[in-house]
Design a protein around this motif. Structure first.
Motif, PDB file in Angstrom:
ATOM      1  N   HIS A  92       8.413  -7.055   5.277  1.00  0.00           N
ATOM      2  CA  HIS A  92       7.471  -8.117   4.901  1.00  0.00           C
ATOM      3  C   HIS A  92       7.947  -9.499   5.334  1.00  0.00           C
ATOM      4  O   HIS A  92       7.190 -10.271   5.904  1.00  0.00           O
ATOM      5  CB  HIS A  92       7.241  -8.098   3.382  1.00  0.00           C
ATOM      6  N   ILE A 149       0.881  -1.172   0.000  1.00  0.00           N
ATOM      7  CA  ILE A 149       0.000   0.000   0.000  1.00  0.00           C
ATOM      8  C   ILE A 149       0.916   1.219   0.000  1.00  0.00           C
ATOM      9  O   ILE A 149       1.950   1.237   0.655  1.00  0.00           O
ATOM     10  CB  ILE A 149      -1.005  -0.033   1.176  1.00  0.00           C
ATOM     11  N   TYR A 158       4.659   0.184 -11.511  1.00  0.00           N
ATOM     12  CA  TYR A 158       5.289  -1.090 -11.889  1.00  0.00           C
ATOM     13  C   TYR A 158       4.691  -2.270 -11.115  1.00  0.00           C
ATOM     14  O   TYR A 158       4.214  -3.237 -11.710  1.00  0.00           O
ATOM     15  CB  TYR A 158       6.794  -0.968 -11.623  1.00  0.00           C
TER      16      TYR A 158
HETATM   17  N1  MSP Z   1       3.948   2.198   2.440  1.00  0.00           N
HETATM   18  C1  MSP Z   1       5.038   1.335   2.227  1.00  0.00           C
HETATM   19  C2  MSP Z   1       4.580  -0.057   1.902  1.00  0.00           C
HETATM   20  C3  MSP Z   1       3.706  -0.690   2.940  1.00  0.00           C
HETATM   21  S1  MSP Z   1       3.142  -2.257   2.466  1.00  0.00           S
HETATM   22  C4  MSP Z   1       2.392  -2.863   3.790  1.00  0.00           C
HETATM   23  C5  MSP Z   1       5.907   1.870   1.069  1.00  0.00           C
HETATM   24  N2  MSP Z   1       5.321   2.706   0.221  1.00  0.00           N
HETATM   25  S2  MSP Z   1       6.041   3.453  -0.977  1.00  0.00           S
HETATM   26  O1  MSP Z   1       5.016   4.220  -1.608  1.00  0.00           O
HETATM   27  O2  MSP Z   1       7.164   4.185  -0.497  1.00  0.00           O
HETATM   28  O3  MSP Z   1       6.635   2.410  -1.935  1.00  0.00           O
HETATM   29  C6  MSP Z   1       5.844   1.463  -2.547  1.00  0.00           C
HETATM   30  C7  MSP Z   1       6.600   0.593  -3.503  1.00  0.00           C
HETATM   31  O4  MSP Z   1       7.142   1.330  -4.580  1.00  0.00           O
HETATM   32  C8  MSP Z   1       7.754  -0.178  -2.889  1.00  0.00           C
HETATM   33  O5  MSP Z   1       7.536  -1.551  -3.154  1.00  0.00           O
HETATM   34  C9  MSP Z   1       8.960   0.310  -3.629  1.00  0.00           C
HETATM   35  O6  MSP Z   1       9.858  -0.731  -3.850  1.00  0.00           O
HETATM   36  C10 MSP Z   1       8.357   0.735  -4.946  1.00  0.00           C
HETATM   37  N3  MSP Z   1       9.231   1.652  -5.649  1.00  0.00           N
HETATM   38  C11 MSP Z   1       9.483   2.957  -5.377  1.00  0.00           C
HETATM   39  N4  MSP Z   1      10.348   3.439  -6.323  1.00  0.00           N
HETATM   40  C12 MSP Z   1      10.679   2.447  -7.202  1.00  0.00           C
HETATM   41  C13 MSP Z   1      11.372   2.389  -8.422  1.00  0.00           C
HETATM   42  N5  MSP Z   1      12.048   3.420  -8.894  1.00  0.00           N
HETATM   43  N6  MSP Z   1      11.319   1.221  -9.127  1.00  0.00           N
HETATM   44  C14 MSP Z   1      10.548   0.159  -8.719  1.00  0.00           C
HETATM   45  N7  MSP Z   1       9.876   0.201  -7.596  1.00  0.00           N
HETATM   46  C15 MSP Z   1      10.142   1.199  -6.659  1.00  0.00           C
HETATM   47  O7  MSP Z   1       7.050   1.498   0.992  1.00  0.00           O
END
Ligand code: MSP
Length: 668
Positions: A268, A11, A24
């Protein structure tokens, strides 16, 4: 085991706008969810937003809004992004949803009653950027090991989850269930982390410091740590509740797959799994950590550097389907990916415009021109059709196994191979000659096979490219529902009924090309890179002697590459991954080695390389290399060289270029 398929994305934090990372994972989850639906499994696909904690609180404060008002506003953008990407989730969960808050509260109370949670005073290093405590030994150069940002020493009384006591049990579980963390490199990473010993987890924040969260049910001065709250969303999403669970919730649990980015593996694979152990619930079947997309220049993506991946722009210029296809086809799920718009353009042109688009066009237009525009009958197959049939059957099996294993890249390569074989089949059968010579029966058989290949490709691509696949199906006189039925029948028959999905006599239509070719970068993307024109520097005035010297120097050194080339020039070079199978000294030249290199073709290539000064033959066996695959063959001291290796070093070889990818993979 139950037949249901429950898949989740992380999330997303609503402290900024959605970007490629979010798109993605969500696209990947959508594709596999849709594929599972097609195969007939009941599917639940959960995605949503993570709304509590310091990051979101700060983002709201910056906008002068209350956190809830800020979240309500951001969620609209998230949902809009998902709509643009045609994400077919079953629920969009928000951690501020009432049912979720109730689950978190009830789980905390239950764990507190069971003495899984205790209160203690603790001194640690707090990282605001990672929203967590670190011990002194965790810090890297005195900074947060995850984010590299400063940390502050804080002494605080908090609530702790007895995570440490589950360390051994978790290791045993991971050892016994090899698929529970994927890819396997990530599983080893988690085991390594656990072997160092597992401590307890601080799961509260005093309201005096951070008040935006779910209140601890047994102490109103505290809110719940954002990760403890967020991870439970996966349970809320099933209808679980410790006291009042929804009927049938447990048909969805344990989750089939949690898709995550590699940066949130520990939360996780360790926090979540041990929380579930304490709750007495089974662990998810798979936690799959994918890699990160990085900018082509190797730099971190940032708006100010102008090297971000603008998903909306890709969709605007190339269409949604091509965008979804690219991200899953371009890199293995699990590996990091380097993005460039040129790479996107060429993937689009090669796979979609040239290969798939071309096969469809050839099948449909010749059927229309020469066979009255209806699906023709097929008569006695020759060896060529038998081979196609076998390839089609194995493609279905590879595609199915790859999708189930979340190997999107392999699944799509299998479809590309099938389409490639289809185009070669057309070239070899020369339907234009069959038409000219009046061999109608044979022409019908060939065209029927081409149309059947298109139908199979459209069927398999339906979860990835829902619109284009539907368009192709409609040109073939079929619907997505027909394709779904066909897929189920195909899987039931082990693929043996492939190439028998169309109905003879059905009208087909040619229409517009599925994927129009782009001769140059679409204007809105090209504009991103348009540099302001610079004045050309004045030519230096050289004396005759200086000119002569310059000429001599130019003669000796290999020509320096021009400062700039057009992409079209670069695109002429076909680079492929190779693996060195054999290496020996050249019989007649001390500086050369003769290698046998597997580049994913039927037989290995012989390549003569001037790298003897740097490498012994034995050093090279098994090594991954990058091969210039379309270089005209040349005789080097009497031995034919069928390509060239990429190496680093100007005058002397320093190293060979290696990449972690299977032989035959394209390098660009
Ligand atoms: N809120 C937490 C997740 C909680 S799940 C119980 C979080 N959120 S986030 O918005 O920061 O990131 C969400 C996802 O986006 C993560 O899985 C992260 O790996 C992915 N990505 C953020 N930037 C990215 C790229 N540039 N490339 C691929 N995925 C990356 O973490």
């Amino acid at each position: 085991m139950s037949d249901t398929f429950y898949i989740t994305t992380p999330i997303y934090y609503v402290n900024g706008t959605p970007h490629i990372g979010h798109a993605y994972t969500t696209i990947a989850a959508d594709v596999v969810a849709e594929y599972m639906r097609m195969t007939g499994r009941p599917v639940r696909f959960l995605t949503g937003t993570d709304e509590h904690g310091q990051k979101v609180l700060e983002a709201a404060a910056k906008r002068g809004m209350t956190p809830k008002a800020h979240c309500d506003d951001m969620v609209v953008r998230w949902k809009a992004m998902m709509e643009r990407l045609q994400i077919r989730y079953d629920r969009f969960i928000r951690t501020t949803d009432a049912d979720h808050e109730s689950v978190v509260t009830a789980v905390l109370q239950k764990l507190w009653d069971a003495d899984e949670i205790y209160k203690a005073t603790y001194t640690g290093w707090y990282s605001t950027s990672a929203e967590r405590f670190w011990t002194e030994k965790d810090l890297v150069d005195g900074k947060c090991p995850d984010t590299g940002q400063p940390v502050t020493e804080i002494t605080e009384t908090n609530y702790f989850f007895r995570m440490g006591k589950y360390g051994e049990q978790l290791m045993a579980h991971i050892e016994a269930n090899p698929d529970c963390i994927q890819p396997s490199s990530r599983r080893n990473e988690v085991l390594g982390f656990l072997r160092k010993g597992l401590g307890d987890l601080c799961i509260s924040r005093p309201k005096s410091r951070m008040s935006w969260g779910i209140e601890m049910p047994f102490d109103p001065d505290y809110v719940t740590y954002v990760w403890f709250d967020a991870l439970l969303n996966y349970m809320t999403g099933t209808g679980y509740h410790p006291e009042s669970p929804a009927e049938g919730w447990d048909s969805w649990w344990p989750a089939s797959a949690h898709l995550i980015g590699k940066d949130i593996l520990t939360t996780h694979a360790v926090y979540w799994t041990t929380m579930l152990m304490a709750m007495g619930q089974p662990l998810p079947q798979t936690i799959y950590a994918h890699g990160w997309w990085i900018a082509g220049d190797g730099q971190k993506m940032s708006k100010s550097l102008g090297n971000t991946i603008e998903v909306d722009l890709l969709v605007e210029c190339f269409g949604l389907d091509a965008t979804r296809y690219f991200f899953l086809r371009e890199i293995a799920f699990g590996a990091d990916g380097t993005f460039s718009y040129e790479g996107f353009l060429s993937r689009y042109n090669v796979d979609l415009a040239n290969d798939l688009g071309n096969l469809a066009h050839r099948g449909l237009s010749m059927t229309t021109k020469w066979l009255g525009g209806t699906v023709p009958p097929s008569s006695a197959p020759t060896d060529a059709e038998v081979a196609l049939q076998a390839l089609a059957a194995s493609t279905v099996q590879t595609f199915d196994a790859s999708m189930k294993g979340l190997q999107f890249h392999k699944a799509l390569v299998a479809v590309s191979d099938l389409v490639g074989a289809g185009n070669k089949y057309v070239d070899a059968q020369e339907p234009w000659s069959l038409n000219r010579e009046g061999k109608t029966e044979r022409l019908q058989t060939v065209k029927r096979h081409v149309l059947e290949l298109c139908y199979l490709a459209a069927t398999l691509l339906l979860p990835v490219m829902p619109n284009k696949a539907a368009e192709l199906l409609s040109k073939l006189g079929r619907t997505p529902d027909d394709a779904r039925d066909s897929l189920r029948a195909l899987l039931a028959s082990g693929g043996s009924s492939a190439l028998d999905g169309l109905v003879e006599g059905t009208a087909v239509t040619v229409g517009d090309p599925l994927f129009p070719r782009f001769r140059e970068m679409p204007e809105p993307i090209a504009a991103l890179f348009a540099a302001p024109e610079e004045e050309a520097p004045a030519e230096p005035q050289l004396s005759k002697r200086q000119l002569k010297k310059l000429k001599r120097q130019k003669k000796k050194a290999p020509p320096a590459p021009p400062e700039r080339i057009e992409y079209a020039d670069f695109a002429k070079v076909a680079l492929k991954v190779g693996r060195v199978l054999e290496a020996e000294a050249h019989p007649d030249a001390s500086k050369l080695l003769v290698l046998k290199v597997d580049v994913g073709e039927e037989s290995p290539r012989q390549i003569v390389a001037g790298i003897r000064a740097r490498f012994e033959p034995g050093d090279l066996i098994g090594r991954s290399v990058v091969v210039v695959a379309n270089l005209a063959p040349a005789m080097l001291r009497g031995v034919e060289s069928q390509g060239m290796l990429l190496a680093a070093g100007g005058t002397e070889v320093l190293d060979l270029v290696s990449v972690d990818a299977p032989p035959g993979e394209v390098v660009r």
